[in-house]
Design a protein around this motif. Sequence first.
Motif, mmCIF file in Angstrom:
data_model
loop_
_atom_site.group_PDB
_atom_site.id
_atom_site.type_symbol
_atom_site.label_atom_id
_atom_site.label_comp_id
_atom_site.label_asym_id
_atom_site.label_seq_id
_atom_site.Cartn_x
_atom_site.Cartn_y
_atom_site.Cartn_z
ATOM 1 N N ILE A 16 112.512 56.038 25.619
ATOM 2 C CA ILE A 16 111.609 57.308 26.215
ATOM 3 C C ILE A 16 110.467 57.275 27.080
ATOM 4 C CG2 ILE A 16 112.360 59.514 26.029
ATOM 5 C CD1 ILE A 16 114.226 59.377 24.700
ATOM 6 N N GLY A 17 110.316 57.233 27.642
ATOM 7 C CA GLY A 17 109.535 56.713 27.874
ATOM 8 C C GLY A 17 108.554 55.900 28.785
ATOM 9 N N LEU A 18 108.399 55.564 30.257
ATOM 10 C CA LEU A 18 108.353 54.281 30.836
ATOM 11 C C LEU A 18 106.922 53.750 31.340
ATOM 12 C CD1 LEU A 18 111.864 54.077 32.350
ATOM 13 C CD2 LEU A 18 110.854 52.579 30.876
ATOM 14 N N GLY A 19 105.542 54.395 31.003
ATOM 15 C CA GLY A 19 104.201 54.007 30.517
ATOM 16 C C GLY A 19 104.201 52.595 30.635
ATOM 17 N N ARG A 20 103.304 52.275 30.842
ATOM 18 C CA ARG A 20 102.573 51.260 30.072
ATOM 19 C C ARG A 20 103.408 50.412 28.634
ATOM 20 N NH1 ARG A 20 97.567 52.335 31.401
ATOM 21 N NH2 ARG A 20 96.896 52.626 30.019
ATOM 22 N N PHE A 21 102.944 51.394 28.433
ATOM 23 C CA PHE A 21 103.516 50.371 26.754
ATOM 24 C C PHE A 21 105.540 50.791 26.598
ATOM 25 C CE2 PHE A 21 105.267 52.710 22.518
ATOM 26 C CZ PHE A 21 105.481 51.191 21.815
ATOM 27 N N GLY A 22 105.931 51.669 27.110
ATOM 28 C CA GLY A 22 107.690 51.548 27.524
ATOM 29 C C GLY A 22 107.702 51.020 27.777
ATOM 30 N N VAL A 125 105.674 55.679 13.333
ATOM 31 C CA VAL A 125 104.541 55.458 13.791
ATOM 32 C C VAL A 125 104.404 54.837 14.397
ATOM 33 C CG1 VAL A 125 103.007 57.066 15.011
ATOM 34 C CG2 VAL A 125 104.992 58.150 12.921
ATOM 35 N N VAL A 126 103.833 53.986 15.831
ATOM 36 C CA VAL A 126 102.908 52.858 15.658
ATOM 37 C C VAL A 126 101.874 53.600 16.595
ATOM 38 C CG1 VAL A 126 104.750 51.174 16.337
ATOM 39 C CG2 VAL A 126 104.207 53.044 18.548
ATOM 40 N N ASP A 131 97.003 49.013 17.131
ATOM 41 C CA ASP A 131 96.661 47.643 16.346
ATOM 42 C C ASP A 131 97.383 46.351 16.895
ATOM 43 O OD1 ASP A 131 98.812 50.080 14.698
ATOM 44 O OD2 ASP A 131 100.735 49.965 15.384
ATOM 45 N N MET A 132 96.590 47.019 18.513
ATOM 46 C CA MET A 132 96.964 45.419 19.117
ATOM 47 C C MET A 132 95.178 44.971 19.216
ATOM 48 S SD MET A 132 98.124 43.368 20.304
ATOM 49 C CE MET A 132 97.395 41.729 20.820
ATOM 50 N N ALA A 135 95.034 43.681 15.440
ATOM 51 C CA ALA A 135 95.731 42.162 15.545
ATOM 52 C C ALA A 135 94.614 41.215 16.083
ATOM 53 C CB ALA A 135 96.970 42.788 15.773
ATOM 54 N N LEU A 136 94.807 41.916 17.107
ATOM 55 C CA LEU A 136 93.307 40.407 17.941
ATOM 56 C C LEU A 136 92.075 40.364 16.950
ATOM 57 C CD1 LEU A 136 92.378 39.448 20.192
ATOM 58 C CD2 LEU A 136 91.082 41.540 21.120
ATOM 59 N N ALA A 137 91.527 40.821 16.051
ATOM 60 C CA ALA A 137 90.402 40.923 15.857
ATOM 61 C C ALA A 137 90.377 40.185 14.141
ATOM 62 C CB ALA A 137 89.955 42.777 15.213
ATOM 63 N N GLU A 138 91.723 40.250 13.706
ATOM 64 C CA GLU A 138 92.334 39.743 12.798
ATOM 65 C C GLU A 138 92.494 38.340 13.436
ATOM 66 O OE1 GLU A 138 95.630 41.424 11.233
ATOM 67 O OE2 GLU A 138 94.091 42.973 10.366
ATOM 68 N N GLN A 139 92.784 38.098 14.367
ATOM 69 C CA GLN A 139 93.346 36.866 15.283
ATOM 70 C C GLN A 139 92.053 35.874 15.513
ATOM 71 O OE1 GLN A 139 95.394 37.131 18.768
ATOM 72 N NE2 GLN A 139 97.480 36.793 17.916
#
Length: 143
Positions: A16-22, A125-126, A131-132, A135-139
């Motif tokens: 539900i909700g089809l913006g960039r994330f959805g 809840v995300v 979160d990204m 994850a990027l900083a850890e990579q």
Amino acid sequence: MARKAKNAEKKSVAVIGLGRFGEAVALRLVALGHEVIGIDGNADIVQKLADDLPHVVQADSTEAEALRALGVNEVDYAVVAIGASLEGSVLSVLALQELGVKDIWAKASTPQHGLILTRLGVTKVVYPEADMGHALAEQLCGV
């Protein structure tokens, strides 16, 4: 070519909700072989995704009866990917709960939004941007 998860059971998911994330969630789920119904209130978004998502409809996700008419009460999971409208996000979660959908994941745009979703009993809840970013900083640091 997209990889299918080994020994993964095919799931049905309402996004539900089809913006960039959805959109990204829905397209990836389809690529992984899952059955997806994409729902958005914006006709232009629905039309744009009509060739990529087998089931995509324009509907008011805050109305339980509209979701029931689409068969959302039968899905294994629901993803509420509405971040711009706190009201739309919360009312969509409530509509899904009214239908008996047990496994609801939801995007939060702020800590307060996330707290409300948590208190409503959302399964997960995300925070996509945070979160990204983590994850990027850890990579980058090899963590």
